[in-house]
Design an enzyme around this catalytic site. Structure first.
Site, short mmCIF file in Angstrom:
data_model
loop_
_atom_site.label_atom_id
_atom_site.label_comp_id
_atom_site.label_asym_id
_atom_site.label_seq_id
_atom_site.Cartn_x
_atom_site.Cartn_y
_atom_site.Cartn_z
CG ASP A 8 -1.98 1.08 1.28
OD1 ASP A 8 -2.66 1.33 0.37
OD2 ASP A 8 -1.78 1.96 2.25
CB SER A 9 0.23 4.48 -0.81
OG SER A 9 -0.95 4.90 -0.20
CE1 TYR A 40 2.85 6.09 -3.37
CE2 TYR A 40 1.88 4.12 -4.59
CZ TYR A 40 3.01 4.78 -3.85
OH TYR A 40 4.15 3.98 -3.78
N GLY A 41 -2.82 9.30 -3.97
CA GLY A 41 -4.16 9.67 -4.27
C GLY A 41 -4.31 10.92 -5.59
CB CYS A 71 -3.07 0.60 -2.65
SG CYS A 71 -2.93 2.36 -3.24
CG ASN A 72 -9.43 1.05 -3.70
OD1 ASN A 72 -10.07 0.09 -4.19
ND2 ASN A 72 -9.23 0.68 -2.29
CB THR A 73 -4.53 5.14 -5.46
OG1 THR A 73 -5.44 5.46 -4.61
CG2 THR A 73 -3.89 6.33 -6.52
CD GLU A 156 -0.60 7.57 5.14
OE1 GLU A 156 0.75 7.60 5.45
OE2 GLU A 156 -1.29 6.41 5.09
CB CYS A 190 -9.65 4.96 -0.34
SG CYS A 190 -8.47 5.32 0.37
CB THR A 191 -6.94 0.29 1.85
OG1 THR A 191 -5.75 1.07 1.30
CG2 THR A 191 -7.14 -0.67 0.83
CG HIS A 192 -5.31 5.35 3.79
ND1 HIS A 192 -4.85 4.71 2.72
CD2 HIS A 192 -4.54 5.94 4.49
CE1 HIS A 192 -3.58 4.98 2.93
NE2 HIS A 192 -3.27 5.57 4.08
N1 DGL Z 1 -4.93 3.75 0.53
C1 DGL Z 1 -4.78 3.82 -0.80
C2 DGL Z 1 -6.28 3.67 -1.73
O1 DGL Z 1 -6.77 2.63 -1.39
C3 DGL Z 1 -4.10 5.17 -1.44
C4 DGL Z 1 -4.34 6.31 -0.64
C5 DGL Z 1 -3.22 7.16 -1.11
O2 DGL Z 1 -2.06 7.02 -0.95
O3 DGL Z 1 -3.75 8.23 -1.50
O4 DGL Z 1 -6.40 4.26 -2.52
#
Ligand code: DGL
Length: 274
Positions: A8-9, A40-41, A71-73, A156, A190-192
């Site tokens: 993941d990011s 990363y978004g 990570c979805n992104t 974060e 988004c996994t966050h």
């Molecule tokens: N947690 C990641 C996701 O699922 C990326 C979040 C990020 O780094 O912007 O998209």
């Protein structure tokens, strides 16, 4: 023998890893968070691809044969290119899987009205990956999306419980629900975001369910391993969990338990080849 890599990011993939480890504790796992370069978004396709590829190559070199982009992104912006362009060079028997397809396959089951809402990063929303994948599996589904570019930085930075953060979160949720009053399920793409579920529940009607991806991805991985004995039999089964971050290991350890549900030990690594 090989490990399963989870990438993941930053911290978000730990919410997915938690479900995977609970479901399949027997395997060896290596988690890598690119915290030094998160989020990363809002980054370009090229940058997300370049960073994700570096991390995947690092996980392969660390002994992983199968890497999950939790990570979805990264799944939206880098997965396909890595699978088609880089995997043949990196090792024909190695695999990289993402989180969008397994989620899109089953998300329709969570909505009675067949109207769902998706919250994700700017990158995930603009890629339209969910719209495309969900159309494949459930063509009758109405899908609305809304990007929440401030949520990952708030998570974060552990600042999501502040009053200002709650105003931002409430406004984003309203902007999604205003698009379609029949939405009865919101996918946290988004996994966050699962960390925010208790806050989100205050801002959505009781009739709207909030869906996190962890269990969906864990189910899908279990199914994948069952269908691919040639991969499954190559996996080490000592139940080891290793955690690496490109950022500060102490910071990672301090934040990780919130996402993973237990204390962990982390090490700093450098994924950029000299
Ligand atoms: N947690 C990641 C996701 O699922 C990326 C979040 C990020 O780094 O912007 O998209």
């Amino acid at each position: 023998m090989a490990s399963i890599g989870i990438f993941d990011s930053g911290y978000g993939g730990l919410t997915v890893f938690k479900s995977i480890a609970a479901r399949m504790p027997e395997y060896n796992y290596i988690y890598l968070g690119d915290n030094a370069r998160a989020p990363y978004g809002n980054r370009s396709f090229e940058t997300v691809y370049e960073y994700t590829l570096e991390c995947v190559e690092w996980l392969f070199a660390a002994g992983c044969e199968l890497v999950i982009l939790a990570c979805n992104t990264a799944s939206a912006k880098a997965l396909r290119t890595i699978q088609q362009h880089d995997l043949p060079r990196l090792g024909a028997e190695k695999r990289v899987l993402g989180v969008i397809r397994p989620t899109a396959e089953v998300v329709g089951q969570y909505s009675r009205s067949k109207h769902i809402g998706i919250l994700g990063t700017m990158g995930t929303v603009q890629s339209e990956s969910y719209l495309i994948e969900i159309k494949n599996f459930a063509p009758d589904m109405e899908v609305q999306q809304h990007a929440c570019p401030l949520w990952v930085p708030l998570v974060e930075a552990n600042a999501y419980q502040t009053e200002a953060a709650q105003l931002i979160i409430r406004s984003d949720v309203s902007q999604l629900l205003e698009q379609d009053e029949q939405i009865d399920a919101i996918l946290l793409a988004c996994t966050h975001y699962p960390i925010l579920t208790p806050i989100l529940q205050q801002f959505v009607p009781d009739s709207v369910s909030i869906i996190s991806q962890g269990e969906l991805v864990a189910d899908s991985l279990a199914d994948y391993l069952q269908r691919h004995p040639e991969m499954e039999t190559r996996m080490d089964k000592n139940g080891a969990e290793l955690f690496f971050t490109t950022g500060d290991a102490g910071d990672f350890e301090a934040h990780a338990s919130l996402f993973f549900g237990k204390e962990i030990k982390a090490r700093t690594c450098n994924v950029v080849k000299k």
